[in-house]
Motif scaffolding. Structure first.
Motif, PDB file in Angstrom:
ATOM      1  N   ILE A  67       0.848  -1.191   0.000  1.00  0.00           N
ATOM      2  CA  ILE A  67       0.000   0.000   0.000  1.00  0.00           C
ATOM      3  C   ILE A  67       0.883   1.240   0.000  1.00  0.00           C
ATOM      4  O   ILE A  67       0.659   2.167  -0.785  1.00  0.00           O
ATOM      5  N   ARG A  70       2.410   1.962  -3.215  1.00  0.00           N
ATOM      6  CA  ARG A  70       1.366   2.183  -4.220  1.00  0.00           C
ATOM      7  C   ARG A  70       1.245   1.047  -5.237  1.00  0.00           C
ATOM      8  O   ARG A  70       0.839   1.252  -6.368  1.00  0.00           O
ATOM      9  N   PHE A  72      -0.568  -1.596  -4.233  1.00  0.00           N
ATOM     10  CA  PHE A  72      -1.984  -1.781  -3.940  1.00  0.00           C
ATOM     11  C   PHE A  72      -2.633  -0.401  -3.854  1.00  0.00           C
ATOM     12  O   PHE A  72      -1.956   0.590  -3.574  1.00  0.00           O
ATOM     13  N   ARG A  73      -3.908  -0.381  -4.059  1.00  0.00           N
ATOM     14  CA  ARG A  73      -4.655   0.869  -3.911  1.00  0.00           C
ATOM     15  C   ARG A  73      -4.480   1.384  -2.489  1.00  0.00           C
ATOM     16  O   ARG A  73      -4.520   0.619  -1.542  1.00  0.00           O
ATOM     17  N   ASN A  74      -4.298   2.691  -2.355  1.00  0.00           N
ATOM     18  CA  ASN A  74      -4.095   3.239  -1.012  1.00  0.00           C
ATOM     19  C   ASN A  74      -5.411   3.624  -0.336  1.00  0.00           C
ATOM     20  O   ASN A  74      -5.412   4.090   0.784  1.00  0.00           O
ATOM     21  N   ASP A  75      -6.531   3.410  -1.014  1.00  0.00           N
ATOM     22  CA  ASP A  75      -7.830   3.681  -0.397  1.00  0.00           C
ATOM     23  C   ASP A  75      -8.455   2.421   0.202  1.00  0.00           C
ATOM     24  O   ASP A  75      -9.577   2.458   0.693  1.00  0.00           O
ATOM     25  N   THR A 119      -5.260  -3.806  -6.612  1.00  0.00           N
ATOM     26  CA  THR A 119      -4.160  -3.087  -7.267  1.00  0.00           C
ATOM     27  C   THR A 119      -4.675  -1.856  -7.989  1.00  0.00           C
ATOM     28  O   THR A 119      -5.854  -1.747  -8.322  1.00  0.00           O
ATOM     29  N   LYS A 120      -3.768  -0.948  -8.232  1.00  0.00           N
ATOM     30  CA  LYS A 120      -4.118   0.273  -8.958  1.00  0.00           C
ATOM     31  C   LYS A 120      -4.356  -0.067 -10.414  1.00  0.00           C
ATOM     32  O   LYS A 120      -3.644  -0.871 -10.996  1.00  0.00           O
ATOM     33  N   SER A 121      -5.381   0.518 -10.989  1.00  0.00           N
ATOM     34  CA  SER A 121      -5.682   0.226 -12.398  1.00  0.00           C
ATOM     35  C   SER A 121      -4.941   1.143 -13.334  1.00  0.00           C
ATOM     36  O   SER A 121      -4.328   2.081 -12.985  1.00  0.00           O
TER      37      SER A 121
END
Length: 121
Positions: A67, A70, A72-75, A119-121
């Motif tokens: 996280i 970044r 993984f999504r940080n939200d 994960t971030k897209s």
């Protein structure tokens, strides 16, 4: 966690945990049922829960680092990542046991769904 791939990338580490959890659940249906019952009971003390979770501290650290980096999504809170993995693995185990001919499809699709969700897209 004894053969956890510490020097590999996050996806490989996560896949390792996914596969080991899935394999254990399929191979140990009685133990899985007992564990599920213990998790919702008030029989276990905090010390017992902490001792049972100790081998997975490294996994929790990996999630927090992913996280922070970044990957993984940080939200998404770290505790939701680990609980989501558990829930999706449990669903995958149930489906695999009820329909073994689709085991590989469930294993792959379940992991892809999980990875895409964190994960971030």
């Amino acid at each position: 966690m004894s053969d956890f791939p510490r020097k590999r990338n996050v996806r490989t580490k996560l896949r390792h945990v996914w596969d080991r959890y899935l394999n254990w659940g399929i191979a140990n249906p009685k133990q899985r049922k007992v564990l599920a019952q213990l998790q919702v009971s008030e029989v276990l003390t905090k010390d017992s829960r902490d001792a049972g979770g100790a081998p997975f501290i490294e996994f929790q650290i990996m999630i927090r680092e992913a996280i922070a980096q970044r990957v993984f999504r940080n939200d998404v809170p770290a505790e939701l990542v680990s609980r989501s993995l558990a829930a999706l693995v449990e669903a995958t185990i149930d489906l695999t046991v009820s329909n073994p001919s689709k085991a590989k499809q469930y294993r792959e699709s379940g992991f892809q769904m999980f990875w895409a969700g964190i994960t971030k897209s």
